[in-house]
Design a protein around this motif. Structure first.
Motif, PDB file in Angstrom:
ATOM      1  N   ASN A 198       0.827  -1.209   0.000  1.00  0.00           N
ATOM      2  CA  ASN A 198       0.000   0.000   0.000  1.00  0.00           C
ATOM      3  C   ASN A 198       0.861   1.259   0.000  1.00  0.00           C
ATOM      4  OD1 ASN A 198       1.018  -0.170   2.563  1.00  0.00           O
ATOM      5  ND2 ASN A 198      -0.889   0.417   3.601  1.00  0.00           N
ATOM      6  N   GLY A 199       1.987   1.161  -0.725  1.00  0.00           N
ATOM      7  CA  GLY A 199       2.904   2.286  -0.810  1.00  0.00           C
ATOM      8  C   GLY A 199       2.453   3.350  -1.780  1.00  0.00           C
ATOM      9  N   PRO A 200       3.368   4.272  -2.124  1.00  0.00           N
ATOM     10  CA  PRO A 200       2.984   5.423  -2.959  1.00  0.00           C
ATOM     11  C   PRO A 200       2.524   5.049  -4.352  1.00  0.00           C
ATOM     12  CG  PRO A 200       5.095   5.775  -1.875  1.00  0.00           C
ATOM     13  CD  PRO A 200       4.761   4.334  -1.670  1.00  0.00           C
ATOM     14  N   GLY A 201       2.954   3.931  -4.902  1.00  0.00           N
ATOM     15  CA  GLY A 201       2.566   3.565  -6.250  1.00  0.00           C
ATOM     16  C   GLY A 201       3.627   3.952  -7.263  1.00  0.00           C
ATOM     17  N   ILE A 202       3.529   3.379  -8.450  1.00  0.00           N
ATOM     18  CA  ILE A 202       4.460   3.647  -9.543  1.00  0.00           C
ATOM     19  C   ILE A 202       3.805   4.650 -10.489  1.00  0.00           C
ATOM     20  CG2 ILE A 202       5.783   2.616 -11.431  1.00  0.00           C
ATOM     21  CD1 ILE A 202       5.608  -0.035  -9.971  1.00  0.00           C
ATOM     22  N   TYR A 220      -1.694   1.495  -3.950  1.00  0.00           N
ATOM     23  CA  TYR A 220      -1.764   0.068  -4.286  1.00  0.00           C
ATOM     24  C   TYR A 220      -0.758  -0.235  -5.396  1.00  0.00           C
ATOM     25  CZ  TYR A 220      -3.360  -4.434  -6.032  1.00  0.00           C
ATOM     26  OH  TYR A 220      -3.412  -5.748  -6.411  1.00  0.00           O
ATOM     27  N   THR A 221       0.093  -1.204  -5.147  1.00  0.00           N
ATOM     28  CA  THR A 221       1.010  -1.712  -6.166  1.00  0.00           C
ATOM     29  C   THR A 221       1.069  -3.223  -6.016  1.00  0.00           C
ATOM     30  OG1 THR A 221       2.357   0.298  -6.172  1.00  0.00           O
ATOM     31  CG2 THR A 221       3.355  -1.702  -7.063  1.00  0.00           C
ATOM     32  N   GLY A 222       0.799  -3.921  -7.126  1.00  0.00           N
ATOM     33  CA  GLY A 222       0.803  -5.379  -7.084  1.00  0.00           C
ATOM     34  C   GLY A 222       1.583  -5.965  -8.250  1.00  0.00           C
ATOM     35  N   PHE A 223       2.551  -6.833  -7.941  1.00  0.00           N
ATOM     36  CA  PHE A 223       3.288  -7.596  -8.949  1.00  0.00           C
ATOM     37  C   PHE A 223       2.766  -9.026  -8.898  1.00  0.00           C
ATOM     38  CE2 PHE A 223       6.109  -4.061  -8.203  1.00  0.00           C
ATOM     39  CZ  PHE A 223       6.654  -3.790  -9.446  1.00  0.00           C
ATOM     40  N   GLN A 258       2.689   9.499  -2.862  1.00  0.00           N
ATOM     41  CA  GLN A 258       3.171   8.999  -4.150  1.00  0.00           C
ATOM     42  C   GLN A 258       4.639   9.329  -4.312  1.00  0.00           C
ATOM     43  OE1 GLN A 258       1.141  10.503  -7.512  1.00  0.00           O
ATOM     44  NE2 GLN A 258       2.158   9.159  -8.954  1.00  0.00           N
ATOM     45  N   SER A 259       5.386   8.399  -4.897  1.00  0.00           N
ATOM     46  CA  SER A 259       6.784   8.648  -5.200  1.00  0.00           C
ATOM     47  C   SER A 259       7.180   7.849  -6.410  1.00  0.00           C
ATOM     48  CB  SER A 259       7.664   8.273  -4.003  1.00  0.00           C
ATOM     49  OG  SER A 259       7.674   6.870  -3.827  1.00  0.00           O
ATOM     50  N   HIS A 260       8.395   8.005  -6.916  1.00  0.00           N
ATOM     51  CA  HIS A 260       8.895   7.247  -8.049  1.00  0.00           C
ATOM     52  C   HIS A 260       9.547   5.987  -7.532  1.00  0.00           C
ATOM     53  CE1 HIS A 260       9.161  10.812 -11.058  1.00  0.00           C
ATOM     54  NE2 HIS A 260       8.095  10.856 -10.301  1.00  0.00           N
ATOM     55  N   ARG A 261       9.286   4.865  -8.274  1.00  0.00           N
ATOM     56  CA  ARG A 261       9.886   3.606  -7.856  1.00  0.00           C
ATOM     57  C   ARG A 261      10.063   2.724  -9.065  1.00  0.00           C
ATOM     58  NH1 ARG A 261       5.634   0.196  -4.478  1.00  0.00           N
ATOM     59  NH2 ARG A 261       7.093  -1.392  -5.088  1.00  0.00           N
TER      60      ARG A 261
END
Length: 520
Positions: A429-433, A485-488, A515-518
């Protein structure tokens, strides 16, 4: 008051505009329409000419009949008894059946009769039609008039004697109309047969004519299905129709020349890629030995920390740290080079459930400020593959979630089986891509701005290794990301018998944050 817009006929699929038809359908339709137009024009011209010929013939017969009638109206005493014009019946000697004969004296119809064409008996014209005869101009011209139950007649009125007597002669129009109607019926029947033959023969001819074009399209489809983006491509398909005298042959020859240029470009690209891969593999392999030596000397110097000045000791610690980072980069590059060259991986039964437990346990030790969760099925999930490389896939995904999310982030690792594949997902549940980075997140050295820091320790190869290893196992990996939300999701072929997908524990997706860059 309102009205609904007209329905689009193309939306229901019942009708399509001709512009959306296939070329074969358009050519066949054009041939049928052209045949129909030619038949219509031919029928109109033929009907007009034949009808005019019939009218000319009828007018000629009417003139002869009128002359015969006038000849019978000139006895030795043309005025009759008492000097008055004769009022008896007009003699019809020599007249054809159906001929109408009438006489008007001083504006009154004194006689109007015809011989029936079927019974050959004379019939008097009903007095209701006398007005039609009286209104007929006595100028010797032919006129067509409707005589009620007798039908249409071609009539001529001619003055005789001293001008007070008008003789009327008429012939029926029924034969002309019957001929015209039969001709139109025949033309319609012939036109329908011609249109049907044009549709059938036109379809066969157009299909045969367009076969070379279909072969060109089939060649283009085969080329479009080839994986041209990477690897060695055998672009051997060519168009067989190259006759320069035909338009399709010219197109085929041009397409073959283009395919030849594309094949040459792909071969040059493949050769260049192979040289780069060999260079990367050789360089990575050669760098391992000096890096190991540098790292060993740095560790040796660290054992005598009290005997060297503090600044030298700090410098050697930095040498040891950077050597470790460079060794990791070299190992990653060497792994990618080996995967690119198609070297076979280990093939054995791998317990993914145990692998997930161990990897998540390592991630928990490495980052205690994150919340790590597991979602595993009741039964172990096994696949056939390389256990070390699959462990590296999971470790890279967990490291990606650890490095690019702030403390307190919830990371959920799920494992499930669906049909003939095992699904492994890492969700946070991080900042997202960012959306613009997602299409290239699995590319090599793809990194966001914030992940370029030395502290992050990212080389931009982690997710590229994930994609390469998963593809080498015959699987696939995809990413879904939005703020919070980020899911691999990794899909691998599963050989374990499974009755149905296991149920999850019903945990919802983590809540959103900043939100941040990843990237990898």
């Amino acid at each position: 008051m309102s009205s609904s817009p007209p329905a689009d006929p193309t939306a229901s699929g019942r009708w399509r505009r001709p512009s959306s038809w296939s070329l074969r359908a358009q050519l066949t339709a054009a041939l049928v329409v052209l045949t129909t137009v030619v038949c219509v024009l031919f029928g109109v011209v033929t009907t007009t000419v034949v009808n005019q010929l019939q009218m000319d013939r009828l007018n000629s017969q009417l003139t002869e009949a009128a002359n015969r009638a006038r000849g019978g109206q000139h006895p030795p005493d043309p005025l009759g008894i008492g000097g008055r014009p004769p009022r008896g019946p007009v003699p019809d000697t020599g007249q054809a059946a159906g001929t109408l004969l009438g006489r008007i004296v001083d504006g009154e119809v004194t006689d109007a009769r015809m011989r029936d064409p079927v019974t050959n008996e004379q019939e008097d014209l009903p007095s209701a039609q006398f007005d039609v005869l009286k209104q007929l101009p006595a100028d010797g011209r032919k006129y067509t008039r409707d005589l009620g139950s007798f039908g249409a007649y071609r009539l001529v009125a001619i003055r005789a004697g001293d001008g007070d007597v008008v003789l009327i002669t008429g012939l029926p129009m029924a034969p002309v109309y019957a001929t015209r109607d039969r001709l139109i019926a025949v033309e319609i029947l012939v036109g329908l047969i011609a249109a049907l033959l044009a549709a059938l023969l036109g379809t066969a001819i157009v299909r045969r004519t367009l076969r070379p074009l279909h072969r060109v399209a089939a060649t283009a489809r085969r080329v479009a299905e080839l994986p041209l983006d990477r690897g060695e491509v055998a672009l051997s398909v060519r168009v067989p129709d190259v006759d320069p005298r035909t338009e399709v042959g010219q197109v085929g020859a041009a397409l073959n020349r283009m395919l030849g240029h594309v094949a040459a470009a792909l071969a040059a690209r493949q050769a260049s890629e192979m040289r780069v891969r060999h260079f990367v593999a050789d360089a990575s392999h050669e760098l391992r030995t000096p890096l190991a030596a540098i790292r060993g000397y740095a560790e040796l110097t660290g054992r005598y920390g009290d005997a060297v000045p503090p600044d030298v000791a700090h410098a050697m610690r930095r040498v040891h740290s950077e050597t470790a980072r460079m060794t990791t980069l070299v190992e990653d590059l060497l792994l990618l080079a080996r995967l690119d060259s198609g070297r076979p991986l280990e093939r054995e039964q791998v317990d993914l459930s145990r692998l997930v437990i161990d990897a998540v346990g390592d991630a928990h030790v490495a980052a205690r400020d994150h919340e790590w969760r597991l979602d595993l099925p009741e039964e172990p999930v096994t696949v056939t593959g390389d256990p070390a490389r699959l462990h590296q896939v999971l470790a890279n995904l967990l490291a990606n979630a650890r490095v690019h999310t702030p403390p307190g982030t919830v990371v959920v690792t799920r494992l499930a089986v669906a049909g003939a594949e095992a699904r492994l997902s890492v969700v946070d549940n991080g900042p997202g891509i960012p959306a613009e980075l997602q299409p290239e997140v699995f590319d090599r050295f793809a990194r966001g701005d914030s992940s370029r820091s030395r502290a992050a320790g990212s080389t931009g190869l982690g997710l590229a290794i994930v994609a390469a290893v998963v593809e080498a196992h015959g699987g696939s990996v995809e990413v879904t990301s939005r703020p919070g939300y980020t899911g691999f999701t990794v899909r691998l072929p599963s050989h374990a018998p499974v009755d149905e997908p296991p149920a999850t524990d019903g945990r919802s997706e983590p809540m959103a944050s900043g939100q941040s860059h990843r990237s990898g």
